[in-house]
Write a protein that holds these residues in place. Structure first.
Motif, short mmCIF file in Angstrom:
data_model
loop_
_atom_site.label_atom_id
_atom_site.label_comp_id
_atom_site.label_asym_id
_atom_site.label_seq_id
_atom_site.Cartn_x
_atom_site.Cartn_y
_atom_site.Cartn_z
N ALA A 1 0.83 -1.20 0.00
CA ALA A 1 0.00 0.00 0.00
C ALA A 1 0.87 1.25 0.00
O ALA A 1 1.99 1.25 0.54
CB ALA A 1 -0.93 0.00 1.21
N VAL A 2 0.35 2.32 -0.59
CA VAL A 2 1.10 3.56 -0.74
C VAL A 2 0.57 4.64 0.19
O VAL A 2 -0.64 4.90 0.24
CB VAL A 2 1.03 4.07 -2.19
N GLU A 3 1.47 5.25 0.94
CA GLU A 3 1.18 6.48 1.66
C GLU A 3 1.74 7.62 0.80
O GLU A 3 2.96 7.69 0.59
CB GLU A 3 1.87 6.49 3.03
N ALA A 4 0.88 8.47 0.30
CA ALA A 4 1.31 9.55 -0.59
C ALA A 4 1.78 10.74 0.23
O ALA A 4 0.98 11.42 0.87
CB ALA A 4 0.17 9.96 -1.51
N GLY A 5 3.08 10.99 0.21
CA GLY A 5 3.65 12.10 0.96
C GLY A 5 3.51 13.41 0.19
O GLY A 5 4.06 13.55 -0.90
N ILE A 6 2.77 14.35 0.76
CA ILE A 6 2.52 15.65 0.13
C ILE A 6 3.14 16.73 0.99
O ILE A 6 2.61 17.07 2.06
CB ILE A 6 1.01 15.90 -0.06
N LEU A 7 4.27 17.26 0.55
CA LEU A 7 5.04 18.21 1.34
C LEU A 7 4.58 19.63 1.08
O LEU A 7 4.45 20.05 -0.08
CB LEU A 7 6.53 18.06 1.00
N SER A 8 4.38 20.38 2.14
CA SER A 8 3.99 21.79 2.00
C SER A 8 5.07 22.56 1.26
O SER A 8 6.25 22.23 1.32
CB SER A 8 3.74 22.40 3.38
N GLY A 9 4.65 23.61 0.54
CA GLY A 9 5.59 24.46 -0.15
C GLY A 9 6.16 23.88 -1.43
O GLY A 9 7.13 24.41 -1.97
N THR A 10 5.57 22.78 -1.91
CA THR A 10 6.01 22.16 -3.16
C THR A 10 4.80 21.97 -4.08
O THR A 10 3.66 22.28 -3.71
CB THR A 10 6.65 20.78 -2.91
N ASP A 11 5.05 21.42 -5.27
CA ASP A 11 3.96 21.15 -6.21
C ASP A 11 3.38 19.75 -6.01
O ASP A 11 2.65 19.25 -6.86
CB ASP A 11 4.44 21.29 -7.65
N ALA A 12 3.69 19.11 -4.88
CA ALA A 12 3.29 17.72 -4.66
C ALA A 12 1.78 17.53 -4.71
O ALA A 12 1.30 16.54 -5.29
CB ALA A 12 3.83 17.23 -3.32
N ALA A 13 1.01 18.44 -4.11
CA ALA A 13 -0.45 18.26 -4.10
C ALA A 13 -1.00 18.26 -5.52
O ALA A 13 -1.83 17.40 -5.88
CB ALA A 13 -1.10 19.36 -3.27
N ASP A 14 -0.54 19.17 -6.35
CA ASP A 14 -1.02 19.24 -7.73
C ASP A 14 -0.63 17.99 -8.50
O ASP A 14 -1.46 17.41 -9.22
CB ASP A 14 -0.47 20.48 -8.41
N ARG A 15 0.61 17.56 -8.36
CA ARG A 15 1.07 16.35 -9.06
C ARG A 15 0.27 15.13 -8.61
O ARG A 15 -0.13 14.30 -9.43
CB ARG A 15 2.56 16.11 -8.81
N PHE A 16 0.06 15.02 -7.33
CA PHE A 16 -0.66 13.87 -6.80
C PHE A 16 -2.11 13.85 -7.28
O PHE A 16 -2.62 12.80 -7.71
CB PHE A 16 -0.60 13.88 -5.27
N LEU A 17 -2.77 14.98 -7.22
CA LEU A 17 -4.18 15.03 -7.61
C LEU A 17 -4.38 14.76 -9.10
O LEU A 17 -5.46 14.35 -9.51
CB LEU A 17 -4.78 16.38 -7.21
N ARG A 18 -3.34 15.00 -9.90
CA ARG A 18 -3.43 14.71 -11.33
C ARG A 18 -3.06 13.26 -11.67
O ARG A 18 -3.26 12.83 -12.81
CB ARG A 18 -2.53 15.67 -12.12
N TRP A 19 -2.51 12.54 -10.72
CA TRP A 19 -2.10 11.16 -10.94
C TRP A 19 -3.35 10.27 -11.05
O TRP A 19 -4.21 10.29 -10.16
CB TRP A 19 -1.22 10.72 -9.78
N PRO A 20 -3.48 9.45 -12.08
CA PRO A 20 -4.70 8.65 -12.26
C PRO A 20 -4.98 7.66 -11.14
O PRO A 20 -6.13 7.24 -10.97
CB PRO A 20 -4.45 7.92 -13.59
N HIS A 21 -3.95 7.28 -10.38
CA HIS A 21 -4.13 6.27 -9.34
C HIS A 21 -4.23 6.87 -7.94
O HIS A 21 -4.12 6.14 -6.95
CB HIS A 21 -2.99 5.26 -9.40
N ALA A 22 -4.43 8.17 -7.85
CA ALA A 22 -4.44 8.82 -6.53
C ALA A 22 -5.49 8.23 -5.60
O ALA A 22 -5.28 8.14 -4.38
CB ALA A 22 -4.67 10.32 -6.70
#
Length: 234
Positions: free
Chosen positions: A121-142
């Protein structure tokens, strides 16, 4: 859910060997931890995804505390090339229950998909101050991840809560996945209190902070977990 993070990448004052990590997780579980996120180390003490060391650490934790889920890091510092990280994951002989993937790092999607292939299982690490949230939300398997690790890099206790709220806003709620919100260093305890108020999952351990809310040094991971339990109790 309260997760213990007993070592992280700190060089001193944290458990390093599989036996030390397993003992720390067991002690933390005895006082309320419900899950574990650990960093396996190589013989030189560096974080690693090497099959031998991952197997030794995961097996030691499971033998000590079979009731707890155990996860590992896949941070880029373990192997800068995401293709190499994916290959190392595919070489594992003992797989953890879950693993964190930092979505601000290049190749995060490749690493996450290698974990899915292994049934991890994957824990998606979304770091503040980066583009991680945008990249993650656009990932088809989010929507397939176990949980989202909303990670607040702001270590200032005066501003960490606002940084956390902004990160949560960026993530939104449309995925419907559990969120574990945590801070680091001086921001650890303010962010934990916010997570408790919002009824989000939390984590604590020497990876995130070496001190208690009053600034006193934390003796070990178990003391941090006990303190977090008291602060998050209904």
């Amino acid at each position: 859910m309260l997760q213990v993070c007993p070592n992280g990448s700190r060089a001193e004052g944290v458990p390093v060997s599989p036996e030390e990590i397993a003992s720390a997780v067991r002690a933390a579980t005895d006082v309320g931890a419900q899950d574990a996120h650990v960093h396996p180390r190589d013989d030189a003490g560096a974080d690693t995804l090497d099959s031998f060391h991952v197997a030794a650490t995961v097996a030691a934790v499971r033998a000590s505390t079979p009731s707890i889920g155990v996860g590992v890091t896949t941070g880029a510092w373990t192997a800068p090339d995401p293709g190499e990280r994916a290959a190392l994951i595919r070489s594992w002989t003992v797989v953890p229950d879950h693993a964190s993937v930092n979505f601000h790092e290049m190749g995060a999607e490749l690493v996450a998909e290698a974990l899915f292939e292994r049934g991890v299982a994957v824990e998606a690490g979304i770091l503040s101050g980066t583009d991680a949230a945008d990249r993650f939300l656009r990932w088809p398997h989010a929507h397939h991840v176990l949980r989202i690790l909303a990670e607040v890099a702001d270590g200032d206790p005066r501003t960490a809560t606002a940084t956390a709220q902004a990160l949560l806003h960026d993530l939104g709620t449309r995925l419907g996945r559990p969120i574990l919100l945590h801070g680091e260093d001086g921001g650890t305890w303010p962010v934990l209190r916010l997570a408790a108020r919002l009824n989000l999952d939390v984590r604590i351990g020497l990876e995130d902070t070496l001190t208690l809310p009053d600034g006193a040094p934390a003796a070990d991971n178990a003391v941090l977990v006990q303190t977090a339990r008291a602060l998050t109790a209904p």
